[in-house]
Motif scaffolding. Structure first.
Motif: not given
Length: 403
Positions: A140-165
């Motif tokens: 496990f490479d912690w540096d690679v893992f941290v660098n692969k964390i998506p940008a904050p805006e990737a965690f939320i989308s209107d489409e996903a909220c509408a789909m789940f609701t």
């Protein structure tokens, strides 16, 4: 110094062990009280309320003097013996809450689980996705893992909220309108049995029909005749978008779980709510996590049983189908591994809904309160942890041989 009854008796000119003396009066239910003599009239009656054992109640005992305690039924067989004051009747705090049988490490454990569960789901997605997959914990490479964390805006989308609701509303409507056999749960602490409509199995098949035939394909409008478009075919929903919105769908499920848990905790304080034995600790954080109310309902709509099987469990099967659709879109075929995952896990889901009656006697329904633990498990953990295998196969299929 408190005067004993023997000394009072001497002052009154009567023997200490006189049969009709108030010192012989018993507060136990098994021994009836004897009539008092005129000599006892000098001792005023106490209005202090007593409990079943004849002791002064805890709420009022702190305001009673030692003499009041003697006259209120705290005497023993030997009235001439000075008794030590009882701690339980002197206004001292009870240790009842201190001996509460906590689970999951108590309030501290509940805090870390509430924080940790969403982190685990996000972490598993980041550890293995279309761009990067950690093959082993030993390299496990912690540096690679941290660098692969998506940008904050990737965690939320209107489409996903509408789909789940929309998914939650869809299953609520089906639960309300579909017919089914009425079954009763176990006898509760209030000697009542709750009724449930067993329509989960039908709801499973209706869901599959809807996702397979709800997209309507129409003919083009004829500009010359202005003829209205006609229906050409019914197409399946584009379930491959579940893969494309997987991360924000996780966020939507967590948000729904948290909002539902807040409502459940707040509504558990309504008058007449039947509380779970393990969810009434008095610690707000722990009770929020474990669940206070046993069977929270809105009218006859049982929130716990609804979440236990329908949106989360059926959602797991639909996510697997969506991963198969994505694999077909990318590769032009569905691999044997993906096919087996859908068949075996789909059979598990079907069996649970076919045997819906059995859920009414499980610990989740009969014993546990409905709080964050079950809400998160039903709506977030089950669909997005149990579908890890199918999501992995979209990008890293091992090309399993037929033999």
């Amino acid at each position: 110094m408190v005067e004993t009854r023997a000394r009072r008796a001497k002052k009154a000119g009567s023997p200490a062990r006189r049969k009709d003396s108030p010192a012989r009066k018993s507060t136990s239910k098994s021994t009836p009280a004897r009539k008092s003599t005129p000599a006892s009239k000098s001792t005023p009656k106490s209005n202090t309320p007593k409990n079943k054992s004849g002791r002064v109640s805890r709420e009022d005992s702190s305001s009673q003097s030692d003499e009041d305690n003697v006259t209120a039924g705290r005497t023993t067989e030997e009235p001439t013996t000075q008794q030590e004051p009882d701690d339980t009747c002197q206004g001292k705090p009870s240790t009842e809450k201190e001996t509460f049988d906590y689970e999951f490490g108590g309030p501290i454990g509940a805090f870390f689980i509430i924080i940790g569960l969403p982190v685990v789901i996000y972490g598993l997605f980041i550890a293995c996705n279309q761009d990067y997959c950690m093959n082993s914990i030993y390299n496990f490479d912690w540096d690679v893992f941290v660098n692969k964390i998506p940008a904050p805006e990737a965690f939320i989308s209107d489409e996903a909220c509408a789909m789940f609701t929309g998914w939650m509303v869809f299953h609520f409507v089906l639960e309300r309108i579909l017919p089914g056999e009425v079954a009763y749960g176990v006898t509760l602490a209030n000697d009542k049995k709750l009724a449930y409509v067993l329509s989960g199995h039908l709801q499973f098949w209706v869901t599959l029909v809807v996702i397979g035939y709800s997209m309507v394909e129409l003919t083009d409008v004829d500009e010359e005749t202005n003829e209205a478009p006609g229906i050409v075919a019914f197409r399946p929903l584009p379930l491959h978008i579940i893969y494309d919105h997987y991360l924000p769908l996780i966020t939507a499920s967590i948000a729904w779980s948290l909002a539902l848990s807040v409502y459940l905790y707040a509504s558990s304080f309504k008058t007449g709510a039947l509380l779970a034995a393990g969810g009434d600790s008095g610690n707000a954080l722990y009770d929020f996590f474990i669940g206070r109310e046993l069977n929270p309902r809105i009218g006859d709509f049982d929130l716990k049983v609804f979440c236990e099987l329908r949106p989360g469990l059926i959602g797991w099967a639909v996510i697997n189908i969506g991963m198969a659709c994505k694999q077909y879109q990318m590769n032009g075929f569905i691999s044997l591994s993906m096919l087996l995952i859908n068949l075996f896990q789909g059979f598990y889901v079907w069996d649970a809904l076919y045997s819906e009656r059995a859920i009414l006697t499980t610990m989740d329904v009969t014993t546990d309160g409905f709080g964050f633990m079950l809400a998160f498990g039903d709506l977030a953990w089950v669909p997005f942890i149990y579908s890890l295998q199918s999501r992995y196969l979209v990008d890293y299929d091992p090309d399993l041989a037929l033999w």
